[in-house]
Design an enzyme around this catalytic site. Structure first.
Site, mmCIF file in Angstrom:
data_model
loop_
_atom_site.group_PDB
_atom_site.id
_atom_site.type_symbol
_atom_site.label_atom_id
_atom_site.label_comp_id
_atom_site.label_asym_id
_atom_site.label_seq_id
_atom_site.Cartn_x
_atom_site.Cartn_y
_atom_site.Cartn_z
ATOM 1 N N TYR A 19 0.848 -1.161 0.161
ATOM 2 C CA TYR A 19 -0.053 -0.110 -0.113
ATOM 3 C C TYR A 19 0.880 1.068 0.124
ATOM 4 O O TYR A 19 1.532 1.715 1.054
ATOM 5 C CB TYR A 19 -0.932 0.002 1.255
ATOM 6 C CG TYR A 19 -1.937 0.929 1.254
ATOM 7 C CD1 TYR A 19 -2.284 1.908 0.296
ATOM 8 C CD2 TYR A 19 -2.580 1.409 2.572
ATOM 9 C CE1 TYR A 19 -3.074 2.959 0.549
ATOM 10 C CE2 TYR A 19 -3.458 2.411 2.796
ATOM 11 C CZ TYR A 19 -3.736 3.374 1.706
ATOM 12 O OH TYR A 19 -4.583 4.153 1.802
ATOM 13 N N LYS B 38 -1.498 -1.544 -3.953
ATOM 14 C CA LYS B 38 -2.712 -0.525 -3.738
ATOM 15 C C LYS B 38 -2.141 0.735 -3.948
ATOM 16 O O LYS B 38 -1.252 1.287 -3.500
ATOM 17 C CB LYS B 38 -3.381 -0.556 -2.456
ATOM 18 C CG LYS B 38 -4.437 0.535 -2.177
ATOM 19 C CD LYS B 38 -5.122 0.591 -0.898
ATOM 20 C CE LYS B 38 -6.249 1.417 -0.525
ATOM 21 N NZ LYS B 38 -6.688 1.486 0.685
#
Length: 301
Positions: A142, A170
């Site tokens: 992320y 992400k």
């Protein structure tokens, strides 16, 4: 290297970064969390991210995090995958929490860049590899430098993509050229981590969305992701424009968890919009802005 395989992706195509409901006195409301998870799956989500940023993970105890994983796993059963936000700024802590989450049966881990410490790229790489080495679950990186204080450099992402369990990213960097390099040079499944950038990222080869706004409107995001995946960019553009004021309401007026909880309370999904300090519920001026955005989006409250 854009993935063209029809093999199911470990992280699916649409997952909300689900909020963590609290009771009026600030305790985790596991019953309400289970009901919300079921609603989100009913509305088209094929996965649920539990205790990410929007789940206020930084103000939850480990036992509360684990309780949320269990509650959502029990609620959705085999209807959707459950992903655990187990990344912290302490590698040993992240390894421990990830192992405990894996033992509960979660389907994947989302690991945010270690925040506040501002480690070197070598430190970031070693951090992610240590967590990925600690269990057998697929891992999503992320990248959100606006919160973490440091980005995962594209060169570091490319190196990490060689790890057999690091399979997804992400992307909340809002740097299209760097995301393009990741797509061109790895086999990672890339997901938009910014609701408003889902359309352009999927046009470049991203495979889906991990969303804040899907907490309050999962169905249109399901339609957007499906249209973009099918190459129907005329339909995807139309939905993107329709969602714009809703994304504005959840992402620009106050912190995302704060806005989402307020809207879910208005929708009757939550009984409480309580957030944990240092977050605070919106004031009158902020509420007026959010309601104006929702009215523009045609959302009935």
């Amino acid at each position: 290297m854009i993935e063209t395989s029809t093999t199911p992706r470990p992280f699916g195509t649409l997952a909300p970064a689900m909020i963590t409901p609290f009771t009026a006195d600030g305790e985790v409301d596991y019953k309400r969390a289970a009901a919300l998870a079921n609603k989100l799956v009913d509305d088209g989500c094929d996965g649920i991210l539990v205790t990410g940023t929007t789940g206020e993970t930084s103000t939850l105890t480990d036992e509360e995090n684990l309780g949320m994983f269990s509650a959502v796993l029990d609620a959705v059963g085999d209807r959707a995958n459950v992903y655990a936000g187990t990344g912290t700024n302490d590698t040993r802590h992240s390894v421990s929490l990830s192992k405990r989450a894996a033992a509960l049966g979660v389907h994947g881990l989302m690991l945010v860049t270690p925040y506040y410490n501002k480690p070197s790229q070598a430190g970031i790489q070693a951090h992610f590899e240590a967590i990925a080495d600690s269990n057998e679950l697929p891992v999503m990186l992320y990248d959100i430098p606006g919160r973490a204080g440091v980005a995962i450099a594209t060169e570091t992402i490319i190196k990490l993509a060689d790890h057999p369990r690091i399979v997804a990213l992400k992307d909340a960097k809002a740097d299209f050229s760097e995301t393009t390099r990741v797509l061109a040079n790895t086999d990672l499944d890339v997901y938009s981590g910014d609701d408003g950038l889902t359309l352009p990222l999927m046009a470049a080869g991203a495979v889906g969305l991990f969303s804040v706004t899907a907490n309050v409107a999962a169905a249109p995001f399901r339609a957007l992701v499906d249209a973009a995946a099918a190459g129907d960019f005329a339909a995807a553009r139309r939905i993107h424009f329709e969602l714009d004021p809703l994304v504005r309401a959840t992402m620009t007026r106050v912190q995302g968890a704060v806005a989402v909880k307020q809207i879910l309370k208005w929708q009757g999904v939550l009984s409480s919009s309580v957030v944990r300090r240092p977050l605070a519920e919106p004031g009158e001026a902020e509420i007026a802005l959010i309601k104006a955005d929702l009215a523009e989006a045609g959302l009935e409250l």
